[in-house]
Design a protein around this motif. Structure first.
Motif, PDB file in Angstrom:
ATOM      1  N   VAL A  42      25.172 -13.487 -17.741  1.00  0.00           N
ATOM      2  CA  VAL A  42      24.683 -13.959 -16.671  1.00  0.00           C
ATOM      3  C   VAL A  42      25.173 -13.220 -15.408  1.00  0.00           C
ATOM      4  CG1 VAL A  42      25.390 -15.915 -15.468  1.00  0.00           C
ATOM      5  CG2 VAL A  42      25.131 -16.174 -17.872  1.00  0.00           C
ATOM      6  N   PHE A  43      26.359 -12.404 -15.580  1.00  0.00           N
ATOM      7  CA  PHE A  43      26.796 -11.644 -14.359  1.00  0.00           C
ATOM      8  C   PHE A  43      25.988 -10.385 -14.229  1.00  0.00           C
ATOM      9  CE2 PHE A  43      29.568  -8.299 -12.779  1.00  0.00           C
ATOM     10  CZ  PHE A  43      29.837  -8.795 -11.636  1.00  0.00           C
ATOM     11  N   ALA A  44      25.459  -9.577 -15.100  1.00  0.00           N
ATOM     12  CA  ALA A  44      24.918  -8.473 -14.956  1.00  0.00           C
ATOM     13  C   ALA A  44      23.512  -8.488 -14.384  1.00  0.00           C
ATOM     14  CB  ALA A  44      24.665  -7.729 -16.405  1.00  0.00           C
ATOM     15  N   THR A  45      23.230  -7.959 -13.245  1.00  0.00           N
ATOM     16  CA  THR A  45      21.990  -7.893 -12.658  1.00  0.00           C
ATOM     17  C   THR A  45      21.587  -6.587 -12.224  1.00  0.00           C
ATOM     18  OG1 THR A  45      23.089  -8.152 -10.524  1.00  0.00           O
ATOM     19  CG2 THR A  45      22.191 -10.380 -11.593  1.00  0.00           C
ATOM     20  N   GLY A  46      20.217  -6.375 -11.888  1.00  0.00           N
ATOM     21  CA  GLY A  46      19.921  -4.903 -11.352  1.00  0.00           C
ATOM     22  C   GLY A  46      20.248  -4.006 -12.358  1.00  0.00           C
ATOM     23  N   ALA A  47      20.954  -2.511 -12.016  1.00  0.00           N
ATOM     24  CA  ALA A  47      21.085  -1.702 -12.952  1.00  0.00           C
ATOM     25  C   ALA A  47      22.048  -2.068 -14.048  1.00  0.00           C
ATOM     26  CB  ALA A  47      21.619  -0.586 -12.072  1.00  0.00           C
ATOM     27  N   ALA A  48      22.847  -2.937 -13.708  1.00  0.00           N
ATOM     28  CA  ALA A  48      23.886  -3.491 -14.547  1.00  0.00           C
ATOM     29  C   ALA A  48      23.060  -4.066 -15.769  1.00  0.00           C
ATOM     30  CB  ALA A  48      25.114  -4.136 -14.074  1.00  0.00           C
ATOM     31  N   ARG A  49      22.096  -5.081 -15.477  1.00  0.00           N
ATOM     32  CA  ARG A  49      21.356  -5.733 -16.284  1.00  0.00           C
ATOM     33  C   ARG A  49      20.678  -4.507 -17.293  1.00  0.00           C
ATOM     34  NH1 ARG A  49      21.285 -10.474 -19.137  1.00  0.00           N
ATOM     35  NH2 ARG A  49      19.746 -10.081 -20.805  1.00  0.00           N
ATOM     36  N   ALA A  50      20.055  -3.682 -16.594  1.00  0.00           N
ATOM     37  CA  ALA A  50      19.351  -2.655 -17.320  1.00  0.00           C
ATOM     38  C   ALA A  50      20.117  -1.842 -18.344  1.00  0.00           C
ATOM     39  CB  ALA A  50      18.570  -1.558 -16.430  1.00  0.00           C
ATOM     40  N   ALA A  51      21.339  -1.387 -17.884  1.00  0.00           N
ATOM     41  CA  ALA A  51      22.152  -0.872 -18.853  1.00  0.00           C
ATOM     42  C   ALA A  51      22.690  -1.858 -19.799  1.00  0.00           C
ATOM     43  CB  ALA A  51      23.541  -0.288 -17.961  1.00  0.00           C
ATOM     44  N   TYR A  52      22.948  -3.141 -19.474  1.00  0.00           N
ATOM     45  CA  TYR A  52      23.368  -4.039 -20.536  1.00  0.00           C
ATOM     46  C   TYR A  52      22.109  -4.104 -21.562  1.00  0.00           C
ATOM     47  CZ  TYR A  52      24.383  -8.599 -22.712  1.00  0.00           C
ATOM     48  OH  TYR A  52      24.525  -9.581 -23.585  1.00  0.00           O
ATOM     49  N   ASP A  53      20.979  -4.321 -21.581  1.00  0.00           N
ATOM     50  CA  ASP A  53      19.911  -4.199 -22.302  1.00  0.00           C
ATOM     51  C   ASP A  53      19.964  -3.017 -23.225  1.00  0.00           C
ATOM     52  OD1 ASP A  53      19.279  -6.718 -21.304  1.00  0.00           O
ATOM     53  OD2 ASP A  53      17.788  -5.959 -20.101  1.00  0.00           O
ATOM     54  N   ASP A  54      20.135  -1.848 -22.582  1.00  0.00           N
ATOM     55  CA  ASP A  54      20.232  -0.620 -23.418  1.00  0.00           C
ATOM     56  C   ASP A  54      21.411  -0.738 -24.308  1.00  0.00           C
ATOM     57  OD1 ASP A  54      17.958   0.405 -22.120  1.00  0.00           O
ATOM     58  OD2 ASP A  54      19.235   1.707 -20.672  1.00  0.00           O
ATOM     59  N   VAL A  55      22.394  -1.270 -23.853  1.00  0.00           N
ATOM     60  CA  VAL A  55      23.500  -1.257 -24.869  1.00  0.00           C
ATOM     61  C   VAL A  55      23.185  -2.253 -26.240  1.00  0.00           C
ATOM     62  CG1 VAL A  55      25.734  -2.194 -25.454  1.00  0.00           C
ATOM     63  CG2 VAL A  55      25.326  -0.951 -23.511  1.00  0.00           C
ATOM     64  N   LEU A  56      22.485  -3.334 -25.595  1.00  0.00           N
ATOM     65  CA  LEU A  56      22.178  -4.467 -26.861  1.00  0.00           C
ATOM     66  C   LEU A  56      21.008  -3.781 -27.832  1.00  0.00           C
ATOM     67  CD1 LEU A  56      23.736  -6.399 -25.070  1.00  0.00           C
ATOM     68  CD2 LEU A  56      21.680  -8.068 -25.325  1.00  0.00           C
ATOM     69  N   ALA A  57      20.387  -2.826 -27.176  1.00  0.00           N
ATOM     70  CA  ALA A  57      19.103  -2.253 -27.990  1.00  0.00           C
ATOM     71  C   ALA A  57      19.680  -1.135 -29.028  1.00  0.00           C
ATOM     72  CB  ALA A  57      18.257  -1.537 -27.191  1.00  0.00           C
TER      73      ALA A  57
END
Length: 403
Positions: A56-71
């Motif tokens: 919920v917290f991760a937005t912008g560049a942090a969200r993109a990096a979070y999605d990369d970690v999940l991938a």
């Protein structure tokens, strides 16, 4: 290594970003439930709670990096990017920073599997270096008997790990004499020749079917005791039961022998967290310790999962306490239970302590952790019911039963 404190203090912003990144990995890396199903069951809800708040917290560049970690939860670059972007985002929102810190602090108190990513870790293969031959442990009886139970029917990674373990044991400084016994329990002796010059005693304990670590350990202690009796030499004062996939540092024997001599206790486990290395970290650790001649392996170059206070892997004890409890319970076969059982009985017989050393567990294929029908291997055994009266360490136990 992260160790949950008894009274946690709020993490710094950079540390909070690191812990949030760790929780993303812990919640999504399939290696986490695979490494210890019981520890995963104790921890999963805490991983999910923190990860949901992070999503919920991760937005912008942090969200993109979070999605990369999940991938790809194993990719270090994605984790470093997430940590960097979370640090910036946390600085911008003090209230969410406080809430997330509270969530992490609470979760850290309860989890049994944690995550370590060293700042200098790389998944690239380590550079090749000339292999230096190991030196045989010091001759003589010594104060310490190191017993290593073993089986490797695939003839590959587990044997590689055993050889790394033995070379590290051969490279010890400052301690008393120690002798190394490997007990291979199988239907045929597969690794005898590979161990030549690296062990003081090789014992082949014939047994087909499920691996019985408990019996193998007891055989190793008793066969060496019988040998000492025949030669009219004094018995070893201390026993170290060591798994074949543990890589020890150069002062391992000296440090732990001193603890038993001076501590007034009967048994200790020299670690609180066992670091189960991934495949690249395993190769790097073996290369540094065995080939590079390093006294130890810096955590900064390693990646892996941390298991909180596991009962096995490395147990040090006085020999008299081993015999007082009748060694390991030989009814345990297959995966699980024998270490919990023996540690509980040893703790009841004499004081047991834990220390804060790093325990490096080398990567290898996971064994089956349940029977084919999903039942635990040893659920039928009453824990703590084994005594010295059962008899233990009979080398012919299973061959006699088969004839």
């Amino acid at each position: 290594m992260p160790t949950p404190p008894e009274q946690p203090t709020p993490p710094t912003v950079d540390r909070l970003a690191e812990r949030l990144t760790a929780y993303a990995v812990l919640a999504h890396d399939l290696a986490v439930p695979a490494i210890a199903a019981d520890y995963w069951a104790k921890s999963e809800d805490h991983y999910r709670t923190v990860d949901a708040a992070l999503a919920v917290f991760a937005t912008g560049a942090a969200r993109a990096a979070y999605d990369d970690v999940l991938a790809d939860p194993t990719r270090a670059a994605a984790q470093h990017a997430l940590r960097k972007n979370l640090t910036a985002l946390l600085h911008q929102n003090l209230e969410r920073q406080r809430q997330l810190a509270a969530a992490v602090t609470e979760a850290d108190r309860h989890i049994w599997i944690d995550y370590h990513l060293g700042a200098d870790y790389t998944a690239q293969p380590p550079p090749l270096s000339p292999r230096t031959p190991g030196t045989r442990p010091r001759p003589g009886t010594g104060a310490v008997q190191v017993v290593i139970p073993f089986r490797d029917r695939a003839g590959g990674i587990r044997t590689r790990n055993l050889l790394a373990c033995l070379r590290a044991l051969a490279d010890q400084e400052g301690g008393p004499g120690h002798r190394v016994t490997v007990v291979e329990t199988d239907d045929e002796p597969r690794t005898r020749e590979a161990l030549d010059g690296l062990v003081d005693r090789y014992v082949f304990a014939r047994k087909d079917g499920l691996f019985n670590k408990a019996w193998a350990v007891n055989v190793g202690v008793m066969e060496t005791t019988r040998e000492a009796s025949r030669k009219t030499v004094s018995e070893h004062a201390y026993v170290c039961v060591l798994d074949a996939d543990i890589l020890v540092d150069r002062h391992f024997v000296a440090r732990n022998t001193a603890r038993l001599r001076e501590g007034g206790h009967g048994t200790h486990l020299p670690f609180r967290w066992s670091l189960s290395l991934d495949a690249p970290s395993t190769l790097r650790a073996i290369g540094l310790r065995n080939d590079g001649g390093a006294a130890d392996v810096p955590p900064s170059v390693l990646r892996g999962l941390l298991l909180r206070e596991p009962p096995g892997g490395c147990v040090w004890l006085r020999t008299d306490v081993f015999h007082a409890v009748g060694g390991f319970d030989e009814r345990y076969e297959g995966w699980g239970g024998e270490d919990d059982d023996v540690v509980a009985r040893l703790a009841a017989a004499a004081p047991l302590r834990r220390y804060d050393d790093t325990l490096l567990h080398l990567d290898h294929p996971r064994p089956a952790m349940t029977r084919a029908d999903g039942r635990p291997f040893n659920a039928h055994i009453e824990m703590g019911s084994w005594t010295s009266g059962h008899g233990y360490g009979d080398l012919g136990k299973f061959t006699s039963a088969a004839t």
